[in-house]
Design a protein around this motif. Sequence first.
Motif, PDB file in Angstrom:
ATOM      1  N   LEU A  27       0.826  -1.205   0.000  1.00  0.00           N
ATOM      2  CA  LEU A  27       0.000   0.000   0.000  1.00  0.00           C
ATOM      3  C   LEU A  27       0.864   1.261   0.000  1.00  0.00           C
ATOM      4  CD1 LEU A  27      -2.707  -1.144   2.560  1.00  0.00           C
ATOM      5  CD2 LEU A  27      -3.088  -0.692   0.117  1.00  0.00           C
ATOM      6  N   ALA A  28       1.921   1.273   0.808  1.00  0.00           N
ATOM      7  CA  ALA A  28       2.779   2.460   0.924  1.00  0.00           C
ATOM      8  C   ALA A  28       3.429   2.813  -0.404  1.00  0.00           C
ATOM      9  CB  ALA A  28       3.852   2.244   1.996  1.00  0.00           C
ATOM     10  N   GLY A  29       3.720   1.823  -1.217  1.00  0.00           N
ATOM     11  CA  GLY A  29       4.365   2.087  -2.497  1.00  0.00           C
ATOM     12  C   GLY A  29       3.433   1.978  -3.686  1.00  0.00           C
ATOM     13  N   GLY A  30       2.153   1.766  -3.415  1.00  0.00           N
ATOM     14  CA  GLY A  30       1.219   1.467  -4.492  1.00  0.00           C
ATOM     15  C   GLY A  30       0.413   2.641  -4.997  1.00  0.00           C
ATOM     16  N   ARG A  31      -0.297   2.383  -6.051  1.00  0.00           N
ATOM     17  CA  ARG A  31      -1.220   3.334  -6.663  1.00  0.00           C
ATOM     18  C   ARG A  31      -2.644   2.874  -6.333  1.00  0.00           C
ATOM     19  NH1 ARG A  31       0.669   7.718  -7.953  1.00  0.00           N
ATOM     20  NH2 ARG A  31      -0.622   7.923  -9.766  1.00  0.00           N
TER      21      ARG A  31
END
Length: 113
Positions: free
Chosen positions: A14-18
């Motif tokens: 989630l932290a690195g996602g779109r």
Amino acid sequence: MTLLEELMQIEHRLAGGRGDVYRDVLADDALVIVPGAVLGKGECVAAMDASSGWDSVVLEAPRLIESAGFASVVYRFTGERGETAYSAVLASTYRLPDRRLVLHQQTPDVPSS
């Protein structure tokens, strides 16, 4: 893999996602509480699609709380985007066993004066 490790793996996604990652992980009735806003699933997905994302993130000192049918992870988040840094304590509650995120809240660090 422990439940804590599994949920933190999702949190890293989630932290690195779109928006597509949030669309996959958030429950349909999820609430995401960020500074100044309470977002439903659709609003959160749209916000993540409009975001430029983080250049780097660190998730540390995770703690797990389990209850009947739910598990929460609480941890410290630090993110950098260009010259901007953001740090906060984050809490995410997942419905079990399907690992759907139902509630996420960010409590930003207060700058010391």
